[in-house]
Each structure stands twice: as structure tokens, then as C-alpha cells.
Enzyme design. Structure first.
Site, PDB file in Angstrom:
ATOM      1  CG  ASP A   3      -4.479  -8.101  -2.655  1.00 18.97           C
ATOM      2  OD1 ASP A   3      -4.089  -9.066  -2.527  1.00 18.97           O
ATOM      3  OD2 ASP A   3      -4.756  -7.597  -1.311  1.00 18.97           O
ATOM      4  NE  ARG A  13      -2.456  -1.717   3.526  1.00 18.06           N
ATOM      5  CZ  ARG A  13      -2.714  -2.766   4.094  1.00 18.06           C
ATOM      6  NH1 ARG A  13      -3.484  -3.518   2.931  1.00 18.06           N
ATOM      7  NH2 ARG A  13      -2.502  -3.155   4.985  1.00 18.06           N
ATOM      8  CB  CYS A  39      -2.610 -14.175  -0.633  1.00 21.02           C
ATOM      9  SG  CYS A  39      -4.363 -14.513  -1.021  1.00 21.02           S
ATOM     10  CG  ASP A  98     -14.502  -6.639  -1.542  1.00 17.32           C
ATOM     11  OD1 ASP A  98     -13.154  -6.618  -1.598  1.00 17.32           O
ATOM     12  OD2 ASP A  98     -15.427  -7.487  -1.035  1.00 17.32           O
ATOM     13  CB  SER A  99     -18.011  -9.748  -4.206  1.00 21.12           C
ATOM     14  OG  SER A  99     -17.239 -10.509  -3.436  1.00 21.12           O
TER      15      SER A  99
END
Ligand code: SAH
Length: 396
Positions: A297, A206, A337, A247-248
Site C-alpha cells: 500500500d 483491512r 492511491c 515503513d520508512s
């Protein structure tokens, strides 16, 4: 004292100080859930003191490779002190930080994060579970804090045959907390949020994103899988003209909106979408919309190597779409990730996404998790987060 004896040849990884013993490696012996057992090679040589997990494929996890070590309260006090000391060596620009990162800190199955004045702990193995009260006492004593919340609701608990548990272990009160990361504030909820509340592992990325935004003056930024808007706030702090966050999770998007306000940024510089990233990227491509910078991400598509193939297709797909809607000279921050996807494989996936998109890009940086989520030489599985910063070539 109970003993487990390994099959012939299965001592090799332990001699290299890898702490996991799989069920298939054990010739005989066992113990109760979390009980400390002495691990011996087929020939009877001492290998380590381990916590036994009767229901898990990882049947035992080594606490210590030192035969003289006793696994008792003093052992945990010592390991926790070492982990806290190591954090003093790392550059951590935040009061939200990981204090204990499981195997990498010699404490398999234990994760402890600190958010300002509050500790959040996750006990995900039978061994960590057995020593919970000793660990809690040591954490409170050594940090001087009084608030400790348990988030033992990771799916790995199920594999250990342990029930999911959450709630206060010390003190109580509000679960909404604000941390100061770099130059900005981020609010989170330790009871409702993902993991222990926040993705501390992306702290350095970030910061880097804010620095790129400042240097290159991005006007139109797209933050995919934004969660509570960490990269959104970073982009705005770097001076981005407009940041679209996708974002969901509705609650995550709500908090992203709150985090923008918390830092005094004008909501008019943002668009918040509770939507599916894949569908949104396709839509942008159809409309011919371009962005100066994109963050990708995603969640863990491949928890283990067995999921790697399907996950590889999913990673390739979103990277192909992102590269195709990136303006020439634009920058893509792309991550995986997944423990099941190596850094090398991730690079190959992104490379083939570029070929399919007809786009070439410079690899400007290779990223990993923040230093308070350390990797060690003996435990390569500790490397789960990898990222690439790509600069799209002009004219190609
Ligand atoms: N970059 C974030 C962390 C992202 S975690 C940070 O710095 O804090 C991954 C996020 O992806 C989660 O918030 C999850 O809700 C979201 N997600 C999962 N599947 C999704 C999908 N198909 N479309 C959009 N968001 C998704």
C-alpha cells in the site's frame, strides 16, 4: 456580483456538473480569493456559482449549479447536513469516519474526518478557507461535538496560495485518540499523523484482509508501507502466525508497535522494520524468503497524470518483487492511491509485473476506497484509490 465568462465551448464540463474551472477556460472576469462569482458560458448562459481562486490552476470551483441558490451560511449548513445523512446510508464499521469528502459531497476543498469525539478538518481551497468559521459552526452544531482540530497542511494549499495552518479551532486538549474499527482498536495522533491522522479509506480492505487471513490461515504475512499498522492488526486479528511490517517512518513504526499491544497481541508475533520497502523486498528475494500474504500500500507515486510514467515503473517494480516472493497459493493485496493512475492502467502495470516475475495470478477482488470516501458520477477524479487482491497460481 462578479461574473466570469468562459471561452466558447468550455461550458461543456460544467453542463455535466463537473465543478472545476481551469484558468485556460476563462475568457474574462475574476474575483478576490474565495469570493463567490457567477459563471457564465461564452453566450452568457448561467452555469454555476463558484468560489474564485486567483493563484490556482483550478481557478474556480463550483458550489452550486442552481441559479436560485444563494451561497451563504444556510447553504453550508444544508450541504453538511446532506453529507452527514449520506453517511447513514453507508456501511461504516468504525467510529473513525470521513464526514465530508470534498467535491463528492458538493463541498470542494473541504475534508472533515471524525475520530471518536474529535473532528479534524482540512481546508484546501480559497472558497473553503473563506467560509471556514461558518463551516466550523455548522459542523459543531450538527455533530454535537466540541473538539475540532485543523490540519490545513496539505501541499494543495500551496497551489492555492494559502499558508499552511494547523491547530485547534474549537476546544483543545490531547491529540492522541483511539478509534474502534471493526473488531480492533487503533490509536492515532491528529496533530502528528499523516493526512488528518489515519488512512480511513483502507478500512474495508483491512477488514477483507482479516477475513482472508482467517479463511486461508496465513502463517507468514508481510505488510509493506504499514504506516501505523492497520493491516498488521487486521492480520493478527485474523489469526496470522507472524506479521512483518515495514515503513520508512520511525514514528509510524513505533505507533504500529503500540497498536499491536493495544489489541493484546503478543509482540513476538510481529517484526517491525523502519526500512525502505524496495530494498527490503530485494533482500528477501535474494535470501529466497517467501510469504503467504503480502500487502503493498505505497504512498502516492503519481499525484497527477504528468507523473504517471515514472510512477508506473515504480509500481511495476514493487509488484514484480512482491509476486516473486509470494508463496504459490499466496495472496497479494496491492494498491495505488495515485489520482494519475487509472484503475485500468494499474491493472496493466500489475499484469506486466507478473509477466516479468514469471508469475500468473487470479484476480480475486477489485478494491476501492471505503464508502465514506464516495465517488460520484459527475466527478471521476474522486476515484483515487484502487486495489487488486491477487491469488498466485500454483505452478505458474
Ligand atoms: N496501509 C497503511 C497506509 C499506508 S500509507 C494503513 O492502512 O494505514 C503509505 C506509507 O508508506 C506511509 O506510512 C509512509 O511513511 C510509507 N513510505 C513511503 N515511502 C516508503 C518507502 N520507500 N519505504 C517504506 N515505507 C515508505
Amino acid at each position: 456580483m462578479k461574473i466570469i465568462r468562459l471561452r466558447d465551448g468550455k461550458e461543456r464540463s460544467l453542463l455535466r456538473r463537473h465543478p472545476w474551472i481551469f484558468d485556460g477556460a476563462i475568457a474574462k472576469g475574476g474575483g478576490d480569493a474565495g469570493e463567490t462569482v457567477r459563471v457564465e458560458s461564452h453566450a452568457g448562459q448561467f452555469l454555476g456559482w463558484a468560489a474564485f481562486s486567483p493563484a490556482s490552476k483550478i481557478r474556480a470551483r463550483v458550489w452550486s449549479f442552481d441559479e436560485a441558490q444563494r451561497i451563504d451560511a444556510a447553504f453550508f449548513t444544508g450541504r453538511i447536513a446532506q453529507a452527514l445523512k449520506a453517511r447513514e446510508l453507508f456501511d461504516i464499521q468504525s467510529d473513525g469516519r470521513r464526514l465530508i469528502h470534498g467535491e463528492s459531497d458538493g463541498l470542494p476543498g473541504l475534508v472533515v474526518d471524525r475520530y471518536a469525539d474529535t473532528l479534524v478538518a482540512q481546508f484546501s481551497s480559497c472558497g473553503a478557507e473563506k467560509w471556514k468559521s461558518v463551516i466550523v459552526d455548522a459542523l459543531l452544531a450538527q455533530t454535537g461535538l466540541s473538539r475540532l482540530y485543523e490540519r490545513s497542511d496539505a501541499s494543495s494549499r500551496v497551489l492555492e496560495g494559502l499558508p499552511e495552518v494547523t491547530g485547534w479551532l474549537a476546544s483543545s486538549g490531547k491529540t492522541g485518540i483511539t478509534i474502534t474499527e471493526h473488531d480492533w482498536k487503533l490509536s492515532l495522533d491528529i496533530a502528528e499523523g499523516h493526512k488528518t491522522g489515519f488512512y480511513l479509506d483502507q478500512r474495508d480492505s483491512r477488514h477483507k484482509f482479516a477475513a482472508y487471513t482467517r479463511r486461508l490461515g496465513f502463517q507468514n504475512v508481510l505488510n509493506c508501507y504499514s504506516y501505523t499498522g492497520g493491516f498488521t492488526v487486521a492480520g493478527l486479528a485474523g489469526g496470522a502466525g507472524h506479521v512483518t511490517s515495514i515503513d520508512s517512518s520511525g514514528p509510524a513504526i513505533e505507533r504500529a508497535r503500540a497498536n499491536v499491544a493495544l489489541n493484546g497481541f503478543d509482540a513476538g508475533r510481529t517484526t517491525m522494520l523502519d526500512a525502505d520497502v524496495n530494498a527490503s523486498l530485494r533482500q528477501y528475494q535474494k535470501e529466497g524468503r517467501m510469504f503467504d500474504a503480502i500487502v503493498l500500500d505505497p504512498p502516492k507515486f503519481a499525484p497527477t497524470v504528468t507523473h504517471a510514467e515514472r510512477a508506473a515503473r515504480a509500481y511495476k517494480d514493487i509488484n514484480r518483487l512482491a509476486l516473486s516472493i509470494l508463496a504459490p497459493g499466496g495472496v497479494l493485496f496491492t494498491y495505488s492511491c495515485s489520482g494519475g493512475i487509472s484503475a485500468d492502467l494499474f491493472h496493466k502495470i500489475v499484469a506486466s509485473a507478473g509477466i516479468d516475475a514469471g508469475v500468473d495470478a487470479f484476480i480475486s477482488e477489485r478494491m476501492g476506497g471505503a464508502p465514506d470516501h464516495p465517488m460520484t458520477v459527475a466527478f471521476p477524479e474522486g476515484e483515487y484509490l484502487k486495489g487488486l487482491v491477487l491469488v498466485k497460481r500454483v505452478g505458474g
